[in-house]
Design an enzyme around this catalytic site. Structure first.
Site, mmCIF file in Angstrom:
data_model
loop_
_atom_site.group_PDB
_atom_site.id
_atom_site.type_symbol
_atom_site.label_atom_id
_atom_site.label_comp_id
_atom_site.label_asym_id
_atom_site.label_seq_id
_atom_site.Cartn_x
_atom_site.Cartn_y
_atom_site.Cartn_z
ATOM 1 N N CYS A 1 -8.271 -5.707 -9.734
ATOM 2 C CA CYS A 1 -7.890 -4.657 -10.676
ATOM 3 C C CYS A 1 -7.456 -3.443 -9.855
ATOM 4 O O CYS A 1 -8.287 -2.739 -9.277
ATOM 5 C CB CYS A 1 -9.079 -4.323 -11.571
ATOM 6 N N CYS B 1 0.288 3.293 3.592
ATOM 7 C CA CYS B 1 0.724 2.804 4.909
ATOM 8 C C CYS B 1 1.823 1.759 4.829
ATOM 9 O O CYS B 1 2.423 1.433 5.856
ATOM 10 C CB CYS B 1 -0.459 2.250 5.692
ATOM 11 N N CYS C 1 0.862 -1.189 0.000
ATOM 12 C CA CYS C 1 0.000 0.000 0.000
ATOM 13 C C CYS C 1 0.901 1.242 0.000
ATOM 14 O O CYS C 1 1.783 1.368 0.849
ATOM 15 C CB CYS C 1 -0.899 -0.006 1.235
ATOM 16 N N CYS D 1 -5.336 1.195 6.390
ATOM 17 C CA CYS D 1 -5.438 2.665 6.365
ATOM 18 C C CYS D 1 -6.642 3.166 5.570
ATOM 19 O O CYS D 1 -6.920 4.365 5.578
ATOM 20 C CB CYS D 1 -4.161 3.284 5.808
ATOM 21 N N CYS E 1 -7.449 -0.666 1.315
ATOM 22 C CA CYS E 1 -6.491 -1.177 2.296
ATOM 23 C C CYS E 1 -7.168 -1.321 3.657
ATOM 24 O O CYS E 1 -7.767 -0.373 4.160
ATOM 25 C CB CYS E 1 -5.297 -0.228 2.398
HETATM 26 ZN ZN LIG Z 1 -2.794 1.187 3.501
#
Ligand SMILES: [Zn+2]
Length: 211
Positions: free
Chosen positions: A181, A112, A109, A161, A158
């Site tokens: 995707c 984060c 990510c 976060c 995510c």
């Molecule tokens: Zn994240």
């Protein structure tokens, strides 16, 4: 019972009654029907207010494990990364950094730093966005119904976060049949050999090297 003449007479009578009552103030009830509306509209004008949303209601406030201030993210992320992850934007097809990336490593990510996808699960979907048939761990991604643009899709974000990642579809390859995707702008890629070296470093510093 009543012909046209009698109706006209009745109307004339009412008008005359109104004239005399309003002139001499003898019958307030007759004039009140006419004047009440005027008094209401004159003394109590309709207040028109701007129809705005309460402050802060445009974003869902969820209790994520990791929370960053929007000011910090605007400084740390590129405008596209901020738009995609924080405003649920979508990068242009075939324009992302990782669409054709075939290197071995881990996709994290970008906000984060939590690991999301392994390169082993990446495949060429032809969609123009990085596509994966599986995640590193089922608990790193949150699935949410998305009814934007007049269709039903399942948004992926995510878990740690809340950053918007992309969407998931059921037309992926074996063994899962799923197609994650994902926007390149939501990801930071760490090559396999680099991943080992950076395990001890903080997520924020690893993202900066990628950007
Ligand atoms: Zn994240």
């Amino acid at each position: 019972m009543f012909n046209c003449k009698s109706i006209i007479r009745l109307q004339l009578y009412l008008l005359l009654s109104l004239f005399y009552s309003s002139r001499f103030g003898e019958d307030i009830t007759v004039m009140s029907a006419f004047n009440l509306l005027h008094l209401v509209t004159k003394n109590q004008p309709i207040a028109l207010r701007a129809c705005g949303l309460p402050s802060g209601s445009c974003r869902d406030k969820k209790n994520y494990k990791v929370v960053f201030s929007q000011e910090e993210l605007k400084k740390r992320l590129t405008p596209l990364q901020y738009h995609v992850t924080q405003e649920k934007g979508t990068e242009s097809a075939f324009a992302g950094n990782y669409t054709d990336n075939k290197s071995d490593g881990t996709y994290k990510c970008v906000v984060c730093g939590i690991p999301l996808f392994k390169s082993e699960a990446k495949f060429d979907s032809g969609s123009g966005w990085p596509s994966f048939y599986d995640v590193i761990s089922p608990d790193v991604i949150t699935f949410t119904d998305d009814f934007s643009y007049g269709m039903h899709r399942v948004e992926t974000s995510c878990f740690q976060c809340g950053a918007h990642l992309g969407h998931i579809f059921d037309d992926g390859p074996h063994p899962t049949g799923k197609r994650y995707c994902i926007n390149s702008a939501s990801l930071s890629f760490v090559a396999k050999e680099m991943d080992c070296m950076q395990e001890e470093s903080s997520p924020a510093s690893s993202e900066k090297t990628e950007l």
